[in-house]
Enzyme design. Structure first.
Site, short mmCIF file in Angstrom:
data_model
loop_
_atom_site.label_atom_id
_atom_site.label_comp_id
_atom_site.label_asym_id
_atom_site.label_seq_id
_atom_site.Cartn_x
_atom_site.Cartn_y
_atom_site.Cartn_z
N ASP A 28 0.86 -1.18 0.00
CA ASP A 28 0.00 0.00 0.00
C ASP A 28 0.90 1.23 0.00
O ASP A 28 1.44 1.61 1.04
CB ASP A 28 -0.91 0.01 1.24
CG ASP A 28 -1.99 -1.06 1.18
OD1 ASP A 28 -1.74 -2.12 0.58
OD2 ASP A 28 -3.07 -0.84 1.74
N LYS A 41 -6.99 3.47 -3.37
CA LYS A 41 -7.42 3.46 -1.97
C LYS A 41 -7.65 4.88 -1.50
O LYS A 41 -6.87 5.78 -1.85
CB LYS A 41 -6.35 2.75 -1.14
CG LYS A 41 -6.57 2.72 0.36
CD LYS A 41 -5.42 1.95 1.02
CE LYS A 41 -5.45 2.06 2.53
NZ LYS A 41 -4.30 1.36 3.16
N LYS A 69 -10.53 0.40 -2.60
CA LYS A 69 -10.40 0.16 -1.16
C LYS A 69 -10.68 1.44 -0.38
O LYS A 69 -9.85 2.34 -0.35
CB LYS A 69 -8.99 -0.35 -0.83
CG LYS A 69 -8.76 -0.59 0.67
CD LYS A 69 -7.37 -1.11 0.95
CE LYS A 69 -7.10 -1.21 2.45
NZ LYS A 69 -5.73 -1.72 2.74
#
Length: 309
Positions: free
Chosen positions: A145, A208, A245
């Site tokens: 991430d 995300k 996400k």
């Protein structure tokens, strides 16, 4: 492809109105609610990102990842043999080895995700970001991430943003890359849309919303804009494997179901899998397990009746 984003306009009042309508959606009940909650469990990135993380609390997190819902509750729902686990375990790079070794010892194939690239601020040199990504992958992380440099968005340096994300993608190698936009710090919904597009063009496997450390994290207006960007990217390229996400501030079972329903409405049921949808959360699983306990027993659990999430 700067032509895609040069004339972007986001109708903010319309997005906000749609987001307000989402909050009024009816809550699911009974077996339908239980089914959606179990689906949410399989999409959770179970996370610990604290300065006082130790091998022992990472081990406890991994055990909870493998056994997210108490076995007797799953048996009551006839779901005990369906292999329900969370989507991934997410930790800092220094704790990746602890998580990998624990899950390997437990004979569990849950992927380990690691935040990297100067998380959470992104205010580190690019060389440092790339080195951190490579180390996390070397330690065994199968998902990375990363976090973007917000300044590149705020100053309109789209080509530089593309190049940064592209280099991060190359550093990830075989690991999947989720690109954190930190939407609460991008200034406008138009910037959220543009940053989403650039991230996908540069090879992100997921986009995300947030690090969870910003003042404003996952919100429905931002989610709508990012999912519309994913849909537009699919229409333009035929490339249907970019996931979404939302992360940060998602704490209740009701919120989790609402996010699932929104994904179903905006992107379709194909996106309701751990491969294309994740929920970034640290405390959400506890509330989901409480709601399932209530569905099975008719009462809420006492504090000692559920293992720590």
């Amino acid at each position: 492809e700067l032509g895609w984003i040069s004339k972007v306009h986001v109708n903010r009042p319309a997005v906000v109105r749609h987001a307000e309508q989402i909050k009024k959606w009816k809550t699911l009940k009974g077996n339908w609610q239980a089914a959606w909650l179990l689906k949410a469990v399989t999409c959770i990135d179970l996370t610990t990102l604290s300065g006082d993380d130790t091998p022992s609390n990472v081990q406890r997190l991994c055990f909870k990842a493998k056994h997210p819902i108490r076995e007797d509750l799953l048996k009551a729902l006839d779901m005990h043999d369906k292999g329900i686990t969370v989507g991934a375990v997410c930790v800092y790079p220094a704790r990746v080895s602890d998580a990998v070794n624990t899950l390997k010892a437990a004979r569990c194939n849950i992927p380990v995700a690691s935040v990297a690239a100067g998380f959470p601020s992104g205010q580190t040199p690019l060389e440092t970001k790339l080195a951190e990504i490579r180390l996390a992958v070397e330690y065994g992380a199968r998902e990375i991430d990363i976090v973007i440099s917000r300044s590149l968005v705020l100053t309109g340096q789209w080509e530089s943003l593309y190049e940064e994300i592209r280099l991060c993608r190359a550093a990830c190698g075989e690991a999947h890359m989720k690109t954190i936009l930190a939407t609460g710090e991008l200034g406008s919904l138009a910037n959220v849309y543009k940053a989403s597009m650039i991230a996908m063009m540069a090879g992100s496997d997921f986009i995300k919303t947030s690090t969870g450390k910003e003042v404003e994290n996952a919100t429905f207006p931002v989610g709508i804009v990012m999912m519309r960007a994913i849909k537009e990217y699919y229409w333009q390229t035929g490339y249907k494997v970019v996931g979404f996400k939302p992360a940060g501030g998602i704490r209740t079972a009701k919120e989790a179901i609402t996010w699932l329903m929104l994904v179903k409405e905006e992107l379709g049921v194909e996106w309701l899998t751990p491969e294309l949808f994740r929920l970034g959360a640290s405390s959400l699983l506890g509330d989901i397990e409480q709601q399932i306990f209530y569905h099975v027993t008719g009462s809420y659990p006492l504090q000692h009746e559920l293992a720590m999430a």
